[in-house]
Design an enzyme around this catalytic site. Structure first.
Site, PDB file in Angstrom:
ATOM      1  N   GLU A 168       0.823  -1.221   0.000  1.00 26.64           N
ATOM      2  CA  GLU A 168       0.000   0.000   0.000  1.00 26.64           C
ATOM      3  C   GLU A 168       0.857   1.272   0.000  1.00 26.64           C
ATOM      4  O   GLU A 168       0.597   2.222   0.734  1.00 26.64           O
ATOM      5  CB  GLU A 168      -0.952  -0.023   1.195  1.00 26.64           C
ATOM      6  CG  GLU A 168      -1.930  -1.167   1.130  1.00 26.64           C
ATOM      7  CD  GLU A 168      -2.810  -1.321   2.344  1.00 26.64           C
ATOM      8  OE1 GLU A 168      -3.878  -1.934   2.226  1.00 26.64           O
ATOM      9  OE2 GLU A 168      -2.432  -0.825   3.432  1.00 26.64           O
ATOM     10  N   GLU A 171      -6.824  -7.251  -1.656  1.00 30.15           N
ATOM     11  CA  GLU A 171      -7.444  -7.474  -0.350  1.00 30.15           C
ATOM     12  C   GLU A 171      -8.942  -7.236  -0.485  1.00 30.15           C
ATOM     13  O   GLU A 171      -9.383  -6.121  -0.782  1.00 30.15           O
ATOM     14  CB  GLU A 171      -6.871  -6.533   0.726  1.00 30.15           C
ATOM     15  CG  GLU A 171      -5.434  -6.808   1.092  1.00 30.15           C
ATOM     16  CD  GLU A 171      -4.951  -5.917   2.233  1.00 30.15           C
ATOM     17  OE1 GLU A 171      -5.753  -5.121   2.768  1.00 30.15           O
ATOM     18  OE2 GLU A 171      -3.757  -6.015   2.587  1.00 30.15           O
TER      19      GLU A 171
END
Length: 634
Positions: free
Chosen positions: A198, A272
C-alpha cells in the site's frame, strides 16, 4: 491493510472481463490443483495469471503464522482449503523475526515461516507471499523493527535513508535463502511475492519499489512480483512499478476495470477483499462485514482475489498495532484479538459467513470443496480468584537512570513497548501537566493513585494532559511523584508510522518543568517476569494498604488441555500470562473482555495464571469461556 472506507458496491456491468467476452467472464475458474513438488511456471499473460501456460485464477485467503499457535497451523490451512480456496496469502512481520539488529529468528515457534509454507504445500495450497518490509496489518509499526527508531534521524520506507535501506538489505538477505527453494519454479508452493504494501497511501517514489524488487532479485527471488494499493491513492500518487500484478484493496468490479489504466496488460485483481474488519479498544462493539455479494460479483467477472482475512488469529504479546489520524490525533490501538469478524474465527471455527462464501466459491468454480477438518479440542476450568503475589513497585529493575527530562523510550532506553516508571521528589504543586503521553500514564503521589492521562479518547478516560494534585499534596512538604507510563503498539499506518513511545513531554508542575528525573524501563520480557519478587508473608498488603500495579496469581486446573477464552470482565487494565506466555492486553473499556488461549499452551493438571493490573487493589474472579463474544459463550 487499507484504512480507507469504501463505497458500497455499485451496480455491476457484465462487461467486467472485457476482451474475453460476456460468456467467458462467467466461465468457471480452473479446478484448484495444488503444488505437487514438481517445478511449475507461474507467470502473467494478457491481463491474467498463468500456471504452466494455462489460465489460473488465484482464490486466496490470508492468514498470518505469527498470529496463530504453530500447533494450529495445519488446521487453519485446511479450513481455508475446505472453503474452496486454492492459495494462502501470508504476511511476514519483519520485527517478529529481527528484534535486535542482525539477530534473526526464523525457526522458533510461530516464527518458522518456511515451515508454514511447507505445510501449505502438504495441504495442496499455493502461497502468495507478502514479506514487507512494511506490511501494515494492524501489527505494531507495520512490521518495521522498533530498533530503527533508536536513531531519531532514521526515515522509514524511503530509499533516501542509507540506514533504513541497509537494514532492509540485511532482512532480505536473511529471509530470501529460505524462500528461494519454496518458489513454484523450484517445486515449492510460492507463486508470487508482493513488493512492500500500500505504498501509494504513503508516498510516490516508484524508484523505492524498484529498489526493493532489485534487492529480492539480487538474492535469487526473481518474481513474479505484485503490489497492493487502494485505487484512490493509486490515482493520486501513481506509485505503480510497471510489470507487477496490481492488487486493488477493497475493490469492486468497476475499480478493477479502472486499474487497467495503470497495469496495462499485467493482471489486475483484488489484492485485499474484506469479509471482516478490525476493532479498536473503546469501540462499542466488534466490527464485522458481509462479503457474500461482493465475492459473487468478483468471481462472476472472472477476477482473482485475496480475502483479507480468511482467519485472523490473535495479536499475542505486544504485537497489536495502532491507528491514528495524520496529525497523530484520534489514536486507536487495536485490541488483542484479531478475530476480525473473519470467516474462520479466532478459535478456528467456521462462522455463518464461512458457509455462505463457501457456497459462492463452489457455485462459481463448480468444484466441491473438501470436508471441514475436525475442530481442535476445547477446555474449561472452574472460576478462580487470583491473589496478590507481587508489587510492580517492589520489582523495579536495577538502579534508576537519571535523565534531564522524560523522552522517547526507544532513544532513552532502547525499549520498544512495555512500561516505564518515572520518579521525582517535589515540594508543592496543584497541577501536573503531562504532554505527549504515548500512550497511557497513571499518576501516583506518595504511593496513592491520583489520576491518569490517556491518549485514547474515551468518556471514561482523561484525554487532557492535566492532572489535578489533591489539596493534601499542595503544601510545602516534600512529596514523591511517580508516573507509570504504559504503551500500546506503534502506529502501523500513515505518516505517523515510526512515531516514538513513552512520556515524550514536556512535564511540569504548576508550569515549572521537571528535570533530573529517575526512570526505570520495564520491558515486560521473559527474564523480568521470571525474576519477580513476591510478597513475603509478613509484607503482603492489606486491602487498605495495597497500592495499584499489583501482580495477581492463581492456578488453573484443567483436566484435558484445549482451546479456551479467559474472561477478564471483572478486571481493569493490564496484562495476562498463562504458563509464562503473554497472551496480551485486557482493558475494561472493551469491547474485548476475553483473551484467547491456545490449547497447546496449556497442560493437563495445574497451569499458572499471572495478571498485572495497573489499577486494581483487590482480587477479582477469572473464569473460562468458549467464545470471544459473550452472547455466543457456552
Amino acid at each position: 491493510m487499507q484504512r480507507r472506507r469504501f463505497l458500497a458496491l455499485s451496480l455491476l456491468t457484465p462487461l467486467a472481463f472485457a476482451g474475453r467476452g460476456w460468456a467467458a467472464s462467467l466461465a468457471p475458474a480452473l479446478a484448484p490443483v495444488g503444488p505437487d513438488g514438481r517445478p511449475h511456471a507461474f507467470s502473467f499473460g494478457q491481463r491474467e495469471f498463468l500456471l504452466d501456460g494455462e489460465t489460473f485464477r488465484v482464490h486466496s485467503g490470508e492468514m498470518h503464522p505469527a498470529r496463530i499457535a504453530k500447533e494450529h497451523w495445519r488446521h487453519r490451512i485446511r479450513m481455508a482449503r475446505a472453503m474452496g480456496l486454492n492459495t494462502v496469502a501470508i504476511y511476514v512481520m519483519w520485527n517478529h523475526h529481527e528484534r535486535e539488529p542482525g539477530v534473526f529468528d526464523f525457526e522458533s515457534g510461530n516464527r518458522d515461516v518456511a515451515g508454514f509454507i511447507r505445510l501449505c504445500a502438504e495441504e495442496g495450497m499455493w502461497v502468495y507471499l507478502r514479506p514487507g518490509p512494511y506490511i501494515c496489518g494492524e501489527w505494531t509499526n507495520g512490521g518495521l523493527p522498533a530498533y530503527l527508531l533508536r536513531d531519531p534521524d532514521t526515515r522509514l520506507r524511503t530509499r533516501d535513508d542509507p540506514r533504513y535501506m541497509a537494514a532492509v538489505r540485511c532482512y532480505v538477505a536473511a529471509l530470501a535463502p529460505r524462500i528461494v527453494p519454496l518458489m513454484a519454479k523450484a517445486g515449492g508452493p510460492v507463486l508470487m511475492l508482493q513488493i512492500e504494501n500500500e505504498y501509494s497511501m504513503f508516498a510516490d517514489d516508484i524508484g523505492y519499489l524498484d529498489a526493493l524488487r532489485d534487492i529480492w532479485r539480487e538474492h535469487g527471488v526473481d518474481g513474479p512480483f505484485s503490489v497492493s494499493d487502494g485505487l484512490k491513492d493509486l490515482q493520486r500518487r501513481k506509485a505503480y512499478p510497471k510489470g507487477s500484478a496490481l492488487g486493488l484493496d477493497g475493490a469492486d468490479v468497476p475499480d478493477l476495470l479502472k486499474g487497467r489504466g495503470f497495469a496495462g496488460e499485467s493482471p489486475v485483481w483484488v489484492g485485499e477483499g474484506y469479509p471482516g474488519w478490525l476493532t479498536h479498544w473503546g469501540e462499542p462493539t466488534f466490527a464485522s462485514k458481509d462479503y457474500e455479494e461482493t465475492l459473487r460479483h468478483i468471481m462472476r467477472a472472472g477476477y482473482s482475489f485475496n480475502l483479507y482475512v480468511v482467519h485472523g488469529g490473535t495479536n499475542f504479546g505486544l504485537t497489536a498495532g495502532s491507528n491514528a489520524e495524520d496529525d497523530g490525533s484520534q489514536f486507536q490501538p487495536v485490541i488483542t484479538s484479531y478475530d476480525y469478524g473473519a470467516p474462520v474465527d479466532e478459535r478456528g471455527r467456521p462462522t455463518d459467513q464461512y458457509a455462505r462464501l463457501r457456497r459462492v466459491i463452489a457455485d462459481a468454480t463448480r468444484v466441491t470443496p473438501p470436508a471441514l477438518p475436525p475442530a481442535p479440542p476445547s477446555a474449561t476450568f472452574a472460576p478462580v480468584t487470583p491473589q496478590p503475589f507481587a508489587s510492580l513497585w517492589d520489582n523495579l529493575p536495577g538502579k534508576p537512570v537519571t535523565l534531564p527530562s522524560p523522552g522517547p523510550n526507544e532513544i532513552l532506553f532502547g525499549q520498544d513497548q512495555g512500561l516505564v516508571v518515572y520518579r521525582k521528589r517535589f515540594n508543592k504543586g496543584r497541577v501536573l501537566r503531562l504532554e505527549n503521553v504515548r500512550d497511557y500514564a497513571v499518576v501516583h503521589v506518595d504511593g496513592h493513585e491520583v489520576g491518569l492521562v490517556s491518549r485514547v479518547e474515551h468518556p471514561a478516560l482523561n484525554s487532557k494532559p492535566d492532572v489535578a494534585l489533591p489539596e493534601a499534596f499542595a503544601d510545602a512538604t516534600t512529596r514523591t511523584l511517580e508516573v507509570l507510563v504504559d504503551t500500546f503498539g506503534h502506529i502501523n499506518f500513515g505518516p505517523r508510522i515510526g512515531e516514538h513511545k513513552g512520556l515524550i513531554g514536556p512535564v511540569s508542575i504548576d508550569d515549572m518543568p521537571l528535570h533530573e528525573v529517575e526512570a526505570w524501563p520495564i520491558p515486560l520480557d521473559d527474564d523480568w517476569i521470571r525474576g519477580l519478587r513476591g510478597f513475603a508473608d509478613e509484607s503482603a498488603p492489606t486491602e487498605r494498604e495495597a497500592r495499584p500495579a499489583i501482580f495477581f496469581t492463581s492456578t488453573l486446573h484443567i483436566e484435558t488441555p484445549g482451546d479456551l477464552y479467559i474472561d477478564m470482565t471483572a478486571w481493569s487494565k493490564g496484562y495476562l500470562w498463562i504458563n509464562g506466555q503473554l497472551l496480551g492486553r485486557y482493558w475494561n473499556i472493551g469491547p474485548q473482555q476475553r483473551l484467547f488461549c491456545p490449547g497447546p499452551w496449556l497442560r493437563a493438571g495445574d497451569n499458572e495464571l499471572l495478571v498485572l493490573d495497573l489499577h486494581r487493589r483487590t482480587p477479582a474472579v477469572v473464569s473460562a469461556a468458549d467464545s470471544l463474544h459473550a452472547s455466543r459463550s457456552a
